[in-house]
Design a protein around this motif. Structure first.
Motif, short mmCIF file in Angstrom:
data_model
loop_
_atom_site.label_atom_id
_atom_site.label_comp_id
_atom_site.label_asym_id
_atom_site.label_seq_id
_atom_site.Cartn_x
_atom_site.Cartn_y
_atom_site.Cartn_z
N THR A 2 13.80 -4.54 7.15
CA THR A 2 13.66 -3.24 6.02
C THR A 2 15.28 -3.49 4.47
OG1 THR A 2 12.96 -1.69 6.73
CG2 THR A 2 14.38 -1.51 5.16
N ASP A 55 12.69 -1.26 -0.31
CA ASP A 55 11.99 -0.02 0.69
C ASP A 55 12.51 0.76 0.69
OD1 ASP A 55 10.29 -2.19 2.01
OD2 ASP A 55 11.89 -3.21 3.00
N THR A 103 4.16 0.77 -6.03
CA THR A 103 4.90 0.59 -5.31
C THR A 103 5.41 2.46 -5.00
OG1 THR A 103 6.67 0.12 -3.55
CG2 THR A 103 6.78 0.11 -5.51
#
Length: 158
Positions: A2, A55, A103
């Motif tokens: 991550t 992320d 995204t």
């Protein structure tokens, strides 16, 4: 792994307004793999490029009226992107990332309670420094584990 981006924003030359950059600098000093930090006076549309590469993004800012010592809340993209040549709000920036880069970034804001903003000096008030310390103690284990799942359900206030 991550990838997490911490963006601290505010003016360090205006006392407690420097809480966001101070938070980012302290997180950078943790030297946790997968965590990048950035700080500036304000958020801009150019931040969208860096955010899209991660992320999770955590925005850190001083808050004049928020709860003591800090709050943390999840940010949803704004329904409509509102841009200004001067600055942009976190929810609008997340909407811009979603729209421009297709995204869905996970985003949070940590608002650290500040008290003194009306003078020109590069230092935090004693109470703001205590609030910053509390926010850092709270966030460090979360960043080390890179597990924000426990925060996804509701806002956190201490």
């Amino acid at each position: 792994m991550t990838k997490i981006l911490i963006i601290g924003y505010g003016n360090p030359g205006r006392l407690d307004d420097g809480l966001g950059p101070a938070f980012a600098a302290a997180v950078e000093a943790f030297s946790i793999e997968g965590i990048e930090t950035d700080s500036d006076y304000q958020l801009t549309v150019e931040d969208a490029i860096d955010i899209a590469k991660h992320d999770i993004v955590l925005f850190a800012d001083a808050d004049v009226r928020g709860p003591e010592p800090f709050y943390l809340k999840k940010i949803k993209p704004a329904e409509r992107v509102s841009l200004s040549s001067h600055s942009i709000k976190p929810a609008s920036l997340i909407a811009l990332v979603k729209e421009s880069f297709n995204t869905n970034i996970e985003a949070y804001v940590i608002g650290i309670r500040g008290y003194e903003f009306n003078d020109f000096k590069e230092e935090l008030s004693e109470k703001a420094s205590e609030n910053l310390k509390a926010a850092l103690e709270f966030i460090k284990p979360i960043l080390k584990k890179k597990e924000f799942y426990e925060l996804r359900a509701e806002n956190v206030t201490w």
